[in-house]
Enzyme design. Structure first.
Site, PDB file in Angstrom:
ATOM      1  N   ASP A  73      57.100 -46.657   2.878  1.00 17.44           N
ATOM      2  CA  ASP A  73      55.767 -47.200   3.088  1.00 17.44           C
ATOM      3  C   ASP A  73      55.000 -46.939   1.804  1.00 17.44           C
ATOM      4  O   ASP A  73      55.194 -45.901   1.158  1.00 17.44           O
ATOM      5  CB  ASP A  73      55.065 -46.561   4.292  1.00 17.44           C
ATOM      6  CG  ASP A  73      53.906 -47.436   4.793  1.00 17.44           C
ATOM      7  OD1 ASP A  73      53.941 -48.665   4.567  1.00 17.44           O
ATOM      8  OD2 ASP A  73      52.974 -46.902   5.404  1.00 17.44           O
ATOM      9  N   PHE A 153      55.147 -58.621  -6.393  1.00 14.19           N
ATOM     10  CA  PHE A 153      54.656 -58.999  -5.061  1.00 14.19           C
ATOM     11  C   PHE A 153      53.526 -58.070  -4.683  1.00 14.19           C
ATOM     12  O   PHE A 153      53.218 -57.112  -5.395  1.00 14.19           O
ATOM     13  CB  PHE A 153      55.780 -58.954  -4.027  1.00 14.19           C
ATOM     14  CG  PHE A 153      56.464 -57.618  -3.906  1.00 14.19           C
ATOM     15  CD1 PHE A 153      56.094 -56.707  -2.930  1.00 14.19           C
ATOM     16  CD2 PHE A 153      57.486 -57.267  -4.778  1.00 14.19           C
ATOM     17  CE1 PHE A 153      56.726 -55.470  -2.828  1.00 14.19           C
ATOM     18  CE2 PHE A 153      58.127 -56.034  -4.681  1.00 14.19           C
ATOM     19  CZ  PHE A 153      57.735 -55.136  -3.695  1.00 14.19           C
ATOM     20  N   TYR A 155      50.226 -56.265  -4.476  1.00 16.05           N
ATOM     21  CA  TYR A 155      49.092 -56.099  -5.394  1.00 16.05           C
ATOM     22  C   TYR A 155      49.525 -56.104  -6.869  1.00 16.05           C
ATOM     23  O   TYR A 155      48.705 -55.841  -7.746  1.00 16.05           O
ATOM     24  CB  TYR A 155      48.363 -54.785  -5.094  1.00 16.05           C
ATOM     25  CG  TYR A 155      47.685 -54.755  -3.745  1.00 16.05           C
ATOM     26  CD1 TYR A 155      46.390 -55.233  -3.583  1.00 16.05           C
ATOM     27  CD2 TYR A 155      48.344 -54.244  -2.626  1.00 16.05           C
ATOM     28  CE1 TYR A 155      45.762 -55.199  -2.344  1.00 16.05           C
ATOM     29  CE2 TYR A 155      47.722 -54.200  -1.381  1.00 16.05           C
ATOM     30  CZ  TYR A 155      46.432 -54.688  -1.245  1.00 16.05           C
ATOM     31  OH  TYR A 155      45.813 -54.660  -0.011  1.00 16.05           O
ATOM     32  N   HIS A 181      55.911 -46.783  -8.736  1.00 12.17           N
ATOM     33  CA  HIS A 181      55.880 -45.819  -7.643  1.00 12.17           C
ATOM     34  C   HIS A 181      57.154 -45.902  -6.805  1.00 12.17           C
ATOM     35  O   HIS A 181      57.785 -44.898  -6.506  1.00 12.17           O
ATOM     36  CB  HIS A 181      54.657 -46.081  -6.767  1.00 12.17           C
ATOM     37  CG  HIS A 181      54.472 -47.534  -6.451  1.00 12.17           C
ATOM     38  ND1 HIS A 181      54.199 -48.471  -7.436  1.00 12.17           N
ATOM     39  CD2 HIS A 181      54.552 -48.236  -5.303  1.00 12.17           C
ATOM     40  CE1 HIS A 181      54.113 -49.677  -6.879  1.00 12.17           C
ATOM     41  NE2 HIS A 181      54.332 -49.561  -5.596  1.00 12.17           N
TER      42      HIS A 181
END
Length: 196
Positions: A73, A153, A155, A181
């Site tokens: 996530d 994709f 942001y 990240h």
């Protein structure tokens, strides 16, 4: 382990995420998609943390389908918005919104803001051999004034990582994976799987 590469499911329906994970984990594990195991469930994401949502998805696949699994996530935390959209990044503009809707809302909320500092955080939850593991990756950056770039994709067109003048959407996939990240979290996952 011999010559066989272990199989593991990535609990995502996002083809871009799957592509990134397969590139980073190539040669270490064979990454199966939800479609590969015939899972077409709408897996809930009801936790109020990234860790919680990642664990819900990984447990769902392990409990219902029996496969070792990892799930992620990701949240975009914007300083001027007190960390929003955060855990709600994917549905920031509403339940069935598009990434462009989310970006439009974000840019409108930052219209008069001079502080455009933000960070992307990904948490990967792994369930393997009956144990849970969490891996986190983070990258700091700023929110651009407008869309820049066509790849990536979410942001990516408005996120410019620190020490770069390019948005994630202006980078090649391999350049983005090297510093992103998700790339950082997946690399920790890859190193862990490699050391087993």
């Amino acid at each position: 382990m011999g010559n066989s590469i272990p199989e593991i499911v990535f609990a995502t329906n996002n083809p871009h995420k799957l592509e990134e994970a397969r590139a980073i984990l190539a040669g270490k594990v064979k990454v199966l998609s939800l479609a590969d195991i015939n899972c077409h469930d709408d897996i809930p994401e009801t936790a109020d943390t990234l860790e919680g949502n990642a664990l819900i998805k990984a447990h769902w696949v392990k409990d219902k389908y029996g496969f070792d699994c990892f799930a992620d996530d990701t949240g975009l935390m914007v300083d001027a918005l007190n960390g929003a959209p955060g855990v709600y990044s994917a549905r920031y503009a509403g339940e069935h919104c598009s990434p462009d809707d989310n970006i439009a809302l974000l840019l409108s909320k930052l219209e008069d803001e001079s502080n455009r500092d933000a960070r992307f955080v990904t948490v990967v939850a792994l369930i393997i051999d009956g144990k849970e593991y969490l891996f986190e990756g983070e990258v700091k950056g700023t929110i651009a004034l407008e869309h820049c770039g066509k790849s990536g994709f979410g942001y990516d067109p408005v996120f410019v990582p620190e020490n770069s003048t390019l948005s994630f959407a202006e980078m090649t996939p391999s350049d983005k994976n090297a510093i992103s990240h998700r790339g950082r979290a997946m690399t920790k996952l890859a190193n862990f799987l490699n050391s087993r």
